[in-house]
Design a protein around this motif. Structure first.
Motif, short mmCIF file in Angstrom:
data_model
loop_
_atom_site.label_atom_id
_atom_site.label_comp_id
_atom_site.label_asym_id
_atom_site.label_seq_id
_atom_site.Cartn_x
_atom_site.Cartn_y
_atom_site.Cartn_z
N THR A 157 0.85 -1.25 0.00
CA THR A 157 0.07 0.15 -0.12
C THR A 157 0.76 1.31 0.11
O THR A 157 0.52 2.27 -0.74
N ASN B 291 1.66 -9.34 -3.39
CA ASN B 291 0.90 -8.19 -3.16
C ASN B 291 1.33 -6.96 -3.98
O ASN B 291 0.66 -5.98 -4.13
N GLY C 7 -0.05 -8.25 10.40
CA GLY C 7 -0.85 -7.26 9.65
C GLY C 7 -1.60 -7.78 8.63
O GLY C 7 -2.44 -8.42 8.99
N SER C 8 -1.47 -7.62 7.31
CA SER C 8 -2.26 -8.06 6.39
C SER C 8 -1.70 -9.48 6.26
O SER C 8 -2.52 -10.30 5.78
N GLY C 9 -0.70 -10.04 6.83
CA GLY C 9 -0.22 -11.41 6.88
C GLY C 9 0.53 -11.54 8.05
O GLY C 9 0.61 -10.83 8.97
N GLU D 129 -1.37 -17.98 8.84
CA GLU D 129 -1.83 -16.29 8.67
C GLU D 129 -3.37 -16.44 8.06
O GLU D 129 -3.97 -15.38 8.15
N SER E 21 -3.89 -12.78 11.40
CA SER E 21 -3.54 -11.65 10.31
C SER E 21 -4.77 -10.92 10.44
O SER E 21 -5.82 -11.32 10.89
N GLY E 22 -4.85 -9.35 9.64
CA GLY E 22 -6.08 -9.04 9.91
C GLY E 22 -7.02 -9.69 9.01
O GLY E 22 -8.09 -9.87 9.74
N PRO E 23 -6.84 -10.22 7.88
CA PRO E 23 -8.02 -10.70 7.03
C PRO E 23 -8.36 -12.05 7.59
O PRO E 23 -9.61 -12.46 7.87
N THR F 59 -14.07 -5.36 10.61
CA THR F 59 -12.72 -4.95 10.16
C THR F 59 -11.66 -5.12 11.40
O THR F 59 -12.33 -5.44 12.44
N LEU G 101 -0.98 -4.53 13.36
CA LEU G 101 -2.03 -5.24 14.20
C LEU G 101 -1.59 -5.95 15.25
O LEU G 101 -2.00 -5.85 16.21
#
Length: 323
Positions: A15, A87, A140-142, A185, A189-191, A217, A265
């Motif tokens: 990102t 990513n 985080g995202s992973g 993950e 992870s977040g997801p 979220t 996260l």
């Protein structure tokens, strides 16, 4: 006279691109951030990376020793190549050569897997200072990892040491993007936490005031947990338990003194997931392995600091120069 030098660190994310000018003592002298916009292609991302580096060189009031870059994907630090950065939609990018062609001056450029760079940053300036054996875990995202053993970064034969997010905890579990099933993950992870919460909503539970699965979220789960919501707390406990299973595997192999938890996260959820992780560790690890084992949060003020430490680690980069 002798004057101190600085290093530029760049954290290349899916990102955003975070960069910093870091002194040899770990002071952040300047920092920048811009959007990665990987959809525009690798050449455009390289242009933005070069622009951020040039801007920090312009801001520097001392000589710059070099540039370190932490990147996702499978990193070849010898040849400066990043492969399989999903990513970023990168198959194979000659990162170092591409940047050297774009920069106006000649600077040594070092590249390493992002979580490896973060582990190095913790060793130099963060929660790993004074510790020769620790594992860094980024949530985080992973879920990613980096290992310091006997004071040295462990890279592995193919550069993929500590790919802990893709340790399969349940080979019969749900499919993962990596091709395996039941990877860590998918919950740590977040997801992963959002998916766990969505399962609870679909079974009739509520997450705070949220009843629409599309509104879930990680921040909302944490907010509900802070108000004592049972379903949100159970999601975080499951993530913590699975994190503990990952830690147990690392402990059996590496016998670390410390685990450092980082990532946005990981830090935000630290107080919720660590108790469950420690309980799972105690179920799986011998008392000798648990003796004096610490779990602590990251202390790095900038995600780019670890990448800057790639410069300080290098044999050719001196921290001072004769002027």
């Amino acid at each position: 006279m002798t004057i101190e030098m600085a290093a530029i660190g760049v954290d290349l994310g899916a990102t955003k691109i975070a960069s910093a000018l870091v002194s040899a003592h770990g002071d952040v002298l300047a920092a920048r951030q811009t959007q990665t916009q990987s959809v525009e292609g690798s050449e455009a991302v390289l242009d933005r990376l070069a622009a951020e580096i040039e801007a920090l060189i312009f801001e520097a009031r001392c000589p710059v020793a070099g540039v370190g870059i932490g990147s996702p994907g499978v990193v070849d630090p010898v040849n400066g190549i990043v492969r399989g950065a999903v990513n970023l939609n990168w198959d194979e990018v000659h990162l170092v050569a591409g940047l050297q062609a774009r920069l106006t001056g000649e600077l040594p450029i070092f590249v390493q897997k992002d979580t490896n760079a973060s582990a190095l940053g913790e060793l130099f300036f963060g929660a790993g200072q004074g510790c020769q054996d620790f594992v860094y875990l980024s949530i985080g995202s992973g879920l990613g990892g980096g290992v310091i053993a006997n004071g040295q970064l462990v890279i592995g034969a193919n550069g993929i040491a500590a790919e802990l997010g893709h340790l399969s905890l349940d080979p019969e579990g749900p499919p993962c993007i990596c091709g395996l099933r039941g990877c860590a993950e998918l919950t740590v992870s977040g997801p992963g936490m959002v998916n766990l919460a969505r399962q609870r909503l679909n079974s009739g539970a509520r997450i705070g005031e949220i009843c629409d699965p599309d509104e879930l979220t990680p921040a909302g789960i944490l907010e509900a947990a802070g108000r004592g919501d049972a379903a949100a707390l159970s999601v975080l406990a499951r993530a913590g338990s699975d994190l503990g299973a990952v830690m147990a595997a690392c402990t059996a192999v590496l016998n670390p003194q410390r685990y450092v938890i980082g990532g946005g996260l990981g830090l935000a959820a630290f107080d919720y997931i660590v108790p469950a992780a420690r309980r799972e560790l105690e179920r799986r690890v011998t008392p000798a392995g648990m003796r004096r084992l610490e779990i602590v949060p990251s202390l790095l003020p900038s995600s780019a600091m670890g990448a800057a430490c790639l410069v300080w680690q290098s044999k050719g980069a001196e921290k001072c120069v004769e002027y």
